[in-house]
Design an enzyme around this catalytic site. Structure first.
Site, mmCIF file in Angstrom:
data_model
loop_
_atom_site.group_PDB
_atom_site.id
_atom_site.type_symbol
_atom_site.label_atom_id
_atom_site.label_comp_id
_atom_site.label_asym_id
_atom_site.label_seq_id
_atom_site.Cartn_x
_atom_site.Cartn_y
_atom_site.Cartn_z
ATOM 1 C CB CYS A 131 -0.956 -0.013 1.194
ATOM 2 S SG CYS A 131 -2.038 -1.459 1.202
ATOM 3 C CE LYS A 196 -7.425 -2.205 4.734
ATOM 4 N NZ LYS A 196 -7.132 -1.686 3.398
ATOM 5 N NE ARG A 206 -5.060 -8.427 0.980
ATOM 6 C CZ ARG A 206 -4.399 -8.628 2.098
ATOM 7 N NH1 ARG A 206 -3.603 -9.685 2.205
ATOM 8 N NH2 ARG A 206 -4.525 -7.797 3.105
ATOM 9 C CE LYS A 249 -11.300 -3.338 4.332
ATOM 10 N NZ LYS A 249 -10.489 -2.845 3.278
#
Ligand code: PBG
Length: 326
Positions: A131, A196, A206, A249
């Site tokens: 990320c 998260k 994914r 999340k």
């Protein structure tokens, strides 16, 4: 005094109408955000094996789907992009002709009032699948921040209403807020994936977004599942940096986190009913082991009861369809 046999809790469960009268929590279609996968190219509409009912669309294939979403009165979509080419720095993520930027323009044209939210992250665009920018096998927080701000700005320039950073870098909300304000986008909101977790429930996503890390995992930046006090710190930090909506999340294994965030902060709170949660329901329903028309409303209601105002869910369309049939 009011004890059995005078008190009988079953009295208010006797009929549908009585149950509805004393119902404490309700899920409405207006609470839902529908996540969508947009793939670069033309004429593409691909099934995602581990997420039955969910497709990858190329931007040109969006209008029909978007009109259907609007007809179902789903107020918002969340866009994830799958670029044709990936590189070390995820440069297609902030290209003005990138796949998400194209999709935003198409949606704006077909249903102008639909709320367009974009996922701001690099993992779908980097060759290594992390990320952020990788140096010495680590994700470099501070070198990643300017790129996240660039992505957010490019989405807003293309017409996004809300940007949703999901990368879990420290300081990204502040960086994005400053970048947007500097260009005159003070009116654009930030929905931050504040708490998260590094969860195995993202597995099907994914596959869908082709964003599996090529080495290591995301535990160096996403949260450790056993922690809840830390979630409150993450949320506090994002609010201080300028987040307008905060998110927890995943949702189902983290209902206690949703509850605690709701109790501690008076901010609009979203919860993400993630791909693995969706896949479990679909797999069981396909075998006839669960009745999804009952299980899905029960799940969404549980997320609201825990304290979420907004639910991001792949079930949004079918939930809305079931309500229209009833
Ligand atoms: C990207 C991102 C992920 C999800 C949303 N944004 C995957 C990840 O962090 O690995 C997961 C969504 C889902 O599972 O439905 N950072």
């Amino acid at each position: 005094m009011a004890d059995f046999p005078q008190m009988r809790l079953r009295r208010l469960r006797r009929t549908d109408a009585l149950r509805a009268l004393v119902r404490e929590n309700r899920v409405e279609v207006g609470d839902l955000i529908y996540p969508m996968f947009i793939v670069e190219g033309k004429g593409i509409e691909e099934k995602i094996t581990s997420m039955p009912g969910i497709f990858r669309y190329s931007p040109d294939r969006l209008p029909l789907e978007i009109e259907e979403i609007a007809r179902l009165k789903i107020p918002a979509v969340l866009l994830f992009g799958i670029p044709e080419n990936k590189d070390e720095t995820g440069s297609r993520a902030y290209h003005p002709e990138g796949v998400v930027q194209q999709a935003i323009r198409v949606i704006r044209k077909s249903v102008p009032e639909l709320i367009v939210i974009t996922d701001v992250c690099l993992c779908g665009y980097t060759s290594h699948g992390h990320c952020g920018i990788v140096s010495n096998s680590q994700v470099d927080n501070d070198r990643t921040l300017p790129l996240l701000a660039k992505i957010a700005l490019s989405h807003v320039e293309a017409g996004a209403d809300i940007v949703a950073p999901s990368d879990m870098m420290d300081g990204r909300v502040k960086m994005i807020r400053e970048a947007l304000d500097e260009k005159g986008f003070q009116h654009i909101a930030i929905l931050s994936y504040a708490a998260k977790y590094a969860s195995a429930f993202y597995g099907p996503f994914r596959e869908a977004a082709e964003s599996t890390p090529q080495f290591g995992d995301r535990r160096g930046y996403q949260m450790d599942p056993p922690n809840v006090r830390e979630a409150l710190r993450e949320v506090k930090q994002d609010i201080a940096e300028g987040a307008d909506i905060i998110m927890v999340k995943p949702a189902l294994a983290y209902l206690d986190v949703i509850r605690q965030v709701r109790t501690a902060f008076n901010y609009p709170l979203a919860a993400y009913n993630v791909s693995g949660e969706y896949a479990m329901v679909k797999a069981a329903a396909q075998r006839g082991w669960l009745d999804e028309r009952q299980v899905v409303p029960e799940i969404l209601t549980a997320i609201k009861r825990a304290g979420a105002d907004i639910i991001l869910t792949y079930h949004a369309k079918e939930f809305a369809q079931w309500l229209q049939i009833e």
